[in-house]
Design a protein around this motif. Structure first.
Motif, PDB file in Angstrom:
ATOM      1  N   ASN A 334      31.561   2.692 -32.545  1.00  0.00           N
ATOM      2  CA  ASN A 334      32.720   3.586 -32.616  1.00  0.00           C
ATOM      3  C   ASN A 334      34.012   2.859 -32.993  1.00  0.00           C
ATOM      4  O   ASN A 334      35.092   3.434 -32.933  1.00  0.00           O
ATOM      5  CB  ASN A 334      32.907   4.300 -31.276  1.00  0.00           C
ATOM      6  N   GLY A 335      33.911   1.579 -33.357  1.00  0.00           N
ATOM      7  CA  GLY A 335      35.081   0.835 -33.806  1.00  0.00           C
ATOM      8  C   GLY A 335      35.810   0.087 -32.725  1.00  0.00           C
ATOM      9  O   GLY A 335      36.816  -0.572 -33.006  1.00  0.00           O
ATOM     10  N   THR A 336      35.332   0.113 -31.495  1.00  0.00           N
ATOM     11  CA  THR A 336      35.991  -0.570 -30.395  1.00  0.00           C
ATOM     12  C   THR A 336      35.634  -2.054 -30.408  1.00  0.00           C
ATOM     13  O   THR A 336      34.471  -2.427 -30.569  1.00  0.00           O
ATOM     14  CB  THR A 336      35.588   0.050 -29.053  1.00  0.00           C
ATOM     15  N   LEU A 337      36.646  -2.880 -30.217  1.00  0.00           N
ATOM     16  CA  LEU A 337      36.437  -4.323 -30.135  1.00  0.00           C
ATOM     17  C   LEU A 337      36.140  -4.695 -28.688  1.00  0.00           C
ATOM     18  O   LEU A 337      36.918  -4.361 -27.781  1.00  0.00           O
ATOM     19  CB  LEU A 337      37.679  -5.069 -30.631  1.00  0.00           C
ATOM     20  N   GLU A 338      35.005  -5.369 -28.472  1.00  0.00           N
ATOM     21  CA  GLU A 338      34.560  -5.673 -27.113  1.00  0.00           C
ATOM     22  C   GLU A 338      34.544  -7.177 -26.886  1.00  0.00           C
ATOM     23  O   GLU A 338      33.975  -7.939 -27.674  1.00  0.00           O
ATOM     24  CB  GLU A 338      33.165  -5.096 -26.871  1.00  0.00           C
ATOM     25  N   PHE A 339      35.175  -7.590 -25.786  1.00  0.00           N
ATOM     26  CA  PHE A 339      35.156  -8.974 -25.331  1.00  0.00           C
ATOM     27  C   PHE A 339      34.185  -9.070 -24.157  1.00  0.00           C
ATOM     28  O   PHE A 339      34.440  -8.506 -23.088  1.00  0.00           O
ATOM     29  CB  PHE A 339      36.544  -9.432 -24.873  1.00  0.00           C
ATOM     30  N   LYS A 340      33.087  -9.772 -24.332  1.00  0.00           N
ATOM     31  CA  LYS A 340      32.109  -9.956 -23.264  1.00  0.00           C
ATOM     32  C   LYS A 340      32.405 -11.271 -22.544  1.00  0.00           C
ATOM     33  O   LYS A 340      31.765 -12.283 -22.754  1.00  0.00           O
ATOM     34  CB  LYS A 340      30.690  -9.971 -23.840  1.00  0.00           C
ATOM     35  N   GLY A 341      33.400 -11.238 -21.699  1.00  0.00           N
ATOM     36  CA  GLY A 341      33.839 -12.453 -21.039  1.00  0.00           C
ATOM     37  C   GLY A 341      34.879 -13.152 -21.874  1.00  0.00           C
ATOM     38  O   GLY A 341      34.551 -14.026 -22.685  1.00  0.00           O
ATOM     39  N   ALA A 342      36.139 -12.757 -21.693  1.00  0.00           N
ATOM     40  CA  ALA A 342      37.214 -13.292 -22.528  1.00  0.00           C
ATOM     41  C   ALA A 342      37.412 -14.781 -22.267  1.00  0.00           C
ATOM     42  O   ALA A 342      37.266 -15.266 -21.148  1.00  0.00           O
ATOM     43  CB  ALA A 342      38.509 -12.533 -22.259  1.00  0.00           C
ATOM     44  N   LEU A 343      37.738 -15.500 -23.332  1.00  0.00           N
ATOM     45  CA  LEU A 343      38.028 -16.925 -23.269  1.00  0.00           C
ATOM     46  C   LEU A 343      39.511 -17.157 -23.543  1.00  0.00           C
ATOM     47  O   LEU A 343      40.177 -16.331 -24.178  1.00  0.00           O
ATOM     48  CB  LEU A 343      37.191 -17.700 -24.289  1.00  0.00           C
ATOM     49  N   VAL A 344      40.021 -18.280 -23.084  1.00  0.00           N
ATOM     50  CA  VAL A 344      41.438 -18.578 -23.298  1.00  0.00           C
ATOM     51  C   VAL A 344      41.749 -18.674 -24.780  1.00  0.00           C
ATOM     52  O   VAL A 344      42.806 -18.221 -25.244  1.00  0.00           O
ATOM     53  CB  VAL A 344      41.809 -19.894 -22.571  1.00  0.00           C
ATOM     54  N   GLU A 345      40.816 -19.231 -25.557  1.00  0.00           N
ATOM     55  CA  GLU A 345      41.055 -19.353 -27.006  1.00  0.00           C
ATOM     56  C   GLU A 345      40.979 -18.015 -27.735  1.00  0.00           C
ATOM     57  O   GLU A 345      41.245 -17.952 -28.936  1.00  0.00           O
ATOM     58  CB  GLU A 345      40.066 -20.334 -27.628  1.00  0.00           C
ATOM     59  N   ASP A 346      40.607 -16.934 -27.041  1.00  0.00           N
ATOM     60  CA  ASP A 346      40.605 -15.612 -27.663  1.00  0.00           C
ATOM     61  C   ASP A 346      42.013 -15.028 -27.766  1.00  0.00           C
ATOM     62  O   ASP A 346      42.204 -13.998 -28.420  1.00  0.00           O
ATOM     63  CB  ASP A 346      39.729 -14.647 -26.861  1.00  0.00           C
ATOM     64  N   SER A 347      42.992 -15.642 -27.115  1.00  0.00           N
ATOM     65  CA  SER A 347      44.361 -15.142 -27.178  1.00  0.00           C
ATOM     66  C   SER A 347      44.867 -15.177 -28.612  1.00  0.00           C
ATOM     67  O   SER A 347      44.674 -16.151 -29.329  1.00  0.00           O
ATOM     68  CB  SER A 347      45.274 -15.981 -26.277  1.00  0.00           C
ATOM     69  N   GLY A 348      45.493 -14.099 -29.034  1.00  0.00           N
ATOM     70  CA  GLY A 348      46.011 -14.024 -30.390  1.00  0.00           C
ATOM     71  C   GLY A 348      46.249 -12.593 -30.813  1.00  0.00           C
ATOM     72  O   GLY A 348      46.249 -11.670 -29.990  1.00  0.00           O
ATOM     73  N   ILE A 349      46.462 -12.409 -32.086  1.00  0.00           N
ATOM     74  CA  ILE A 349      46.737 -11.089 -32.663  1.00  0.00           C
ATOM     75  C   ILE A 349      45.503 -10.599 -33.406  1.00  0.00           C
ATOM     76  O   ILE A 349      44.924 -11.323 -34.222  1.00  0.00           O
ATOM     77  CB  ILE A 349      47.954 -11.148 -33.602  1.00  0.00           C
ATOM     78  N   TYR A 350      45.112  -9.378 -33.122  1.00  0.00           N
ATOM     79  CA  TYR A 350      43.954  -8.735 -33.741  1.00  0.00           C
ATOM     80  C   TYR A 350      44.442  -7.508 -34.503  1.00  0.00           C
ATOM     81  O   TYR A 350      45.386  -6.833 -34.080  1.00  0.00           O
ATOM     82  CB  TYR A 350      42.932  -8.332 -32.674  1.00  0.00           C
TER      83      TYR A 350
END
Length: 505
Positions: A334-350
């Protein structure tokens, strides 16, 4: 020769060891022996000026064999050359930086044909009859920066055609017959490493690799105007996204893209009413290890079946048509972005890229800021700044440095105290007007002062009649001078700031 026979014995007899280094005697010896260096004359069908040779418009079917090898620019355009073979020149051109072969009838280029010009920077093969670029066709051109292939009949670029051309920055492929986007230009590990300009306008492209273009267009200008592009939802999403980003290759030629206007409205890519919802920037903050779901367009509307949704992440490009159950970051159907256990390096602009059927307004934003832990996102770069712990460490270090400095100053002032003498006026000599400590009283009496390495300047105001003055230290300023090299006509100076490329017909 007779003159040499008569002068040579006299020269050898009367030449002293100290005069052997003079220039006249060695030159005469070389002249007599026959080793005097000669400069090749300019060919009869060419014009030579300094290090520039022009054989343009001379109806040549082959290059002259006596071309001077000192040239840095060689122009053989508007001739009748049919092929570029391995022995197209009789000797290596180690100084050649610009080679113009445009407006000939070249239909074949042999492998390793350009090994004789290893320092070539510019190669113009425009307006020829090339149909296929074979593998390793440009081998040996490791320094080449700009390649012009405009107005040929190219229909295919074989894999590894640009293998070894690692310095290539600009490629002009306009006005050819290409039907497939040459993605290998960006994916070949042996090919160009810093390609920043690719002109594919006026070709036969109908389908584009949208996901790959979302990635490579971050650092390269790709011109695609005047191609018969099919208006599917993925392409519409790409064009809408580029317009929102003010991508110059699209903005400058947006009237020359067929997939616009009524064609966009004829493709049903979204549900009715979804495009009227204003898109606003969103922010999410989670702790490391938490699960997070970010809806596309910050909307609860479901995405139409079969509609591909792309997410531009700080490190890669994802889409909803490919799902990896193992990856900790994926796009749901359905277009949803899913983080399966967010990491610190995932910080940023999407950024969510999906077709809306209408263009974004000035106040709308596709950005989604994700903050994992205590990191914060810069509004301009979207990169995680230093954590609050790092700020605390910096402040603590600064404070500790100040305390240590104060202690050292106090020790310096009071560890070896001085005896103050009464001034002539009856007052103490250790007032705010003192500037030299621990001076010899006899030197003060005699009016002489000698530097002994201990001095302290007080910041208290002095009286106007004071005979003691502290010289002001001039402020030193450093002027920053930036220079920019410009590549022109074989110059070896390279500037790294590129202006917006103009349209090449």
């Amino acid at each position: 020769m007779l003159l040499c026979v008569r002068l040579l014995p006299l020269l050898l007899i009367h030449t002293s060891p100290s005069s052997l280094g003079s220039s006249a005697h060695p030159m005469l010896l070389m002249l007599c022996i026959g080793f005097i260096p000669t400069v090749a004359p300019c060919p009869i069908h060419c014009l030579c000026a300094s290090d520039i040779i022009s054989c343009s418009g001379s109806n040549l079917s082959a290059l002259p064999s006596d071309l001077p090898s000192y040239a840095t620019r060689l122009d053989v355009s508007h001739n009748m050359l049919r092929a570029v073979s391995v022995d197209w020149v009789s000797q290596p051109f180690h100084r050649l930086t610009t080679l113009v072969l445009s407006w000939n009838s070249i239909s074949q280029i042999e492998v390793s044909a350009f090994t004789a010009t290893p320092h070539l920077l510019y190669l113009d093969l425009s307006a020829n009859q090339l149909r296929v670029l074979n593998s390793s066709i440009f081998s040996g051109l490791s320094e080449l920066k700009e390649l012009l292939l405009i107005g040929n009949q190219l229909t295919q670029i074989k894999p590894e055609a640009f293998s070894g051309v690692i310095a290539l920055q600009r490629i002009y492929l306009s006005a050819n017959r290409l039907t497939t986007f040459p993605l290998e230009l960006f994916e070949d590990p042996k090919g160009p490493q810093n390609l920043t300009f690719l002109d594919l306008s006026y070709n036969k492209l109908s389908k584009l690799p949208v996901q790959s273009l979302l990635s490579v267009s971050r650092h390269a200008g790709i011109y695609l105007q005047e191609n018969p592009l099919l208006c599917d939802c993925a392409l519409i999403a790409l064009l809408e996204y580029w317009l929102w980003k003010q991508y110059h290759p699209l903005v400058d030629f947006q009237d020359e893209y067929a997939c616009r206007g009524t064609a966009v409205r004829e493709v049903n890519c979204t549900y009715q009413g979804l495009s009227e919802i204003p898109v606003k920037a969103q922010s999410y903050q989670v702790q490391p290890g938490d699960w997070l779901r970010v809806p596309c367009l910050a909307s609860d509307f479901p995405v139409q079946d079969g509609l591909v949704v792309f997410w531009v992440t700080p490190s890669t490009i994802l889409n909803s048509s490919v799902s990896d159950p193992v990856a900790h970051l994926s796009v749901l159907a359905n277009g949803t972005l899913e983080f399966k256990g967010a990491l610190v390096e995932d910080s940023g602009i999407y950024e969510c890229v999906v077709a809306r059927g209408s263009y974004y307004e000035a106040g709308e934003s596709l950005e989604v800021r994700v903050m994992v832990g205590n990191s914060s996102i810069s509004s301009t770069t979207g990169l995680a700044r230093r954590s609050s712990g790092e700020h605390f460490n910096t402040a603590f270090t600064t404070l500790a440095s100040c305390v240590i400095s104060i202690i050292l100053v106090l020790l310096y002032l009071y560890l070896t105290p001085c005896q103050c003498r009464e001034s002539r006026g009856g007052g103490s000599g250790c007032g705010a007007r003192a500037i030299i400590l621990c001076s010899d009283p006899r030197e003060v009496e005699s009016g002489q002062r000698r530097t002994n390495g201990k001095r302290v300047a007080f910041l208290e105001p002095q009286a106007e009649d004071s005979d003691i003055s502290v010289p002001k230290t001039p402020v030193m300023t450093l002027d920053h001078v930036s220079t920019e090299g410009i590549l022109k006509n074989g110059s070896r100076t390279v500037g790294h700031t590129l202006a917006d490329p103009a349209h090449v017909a």
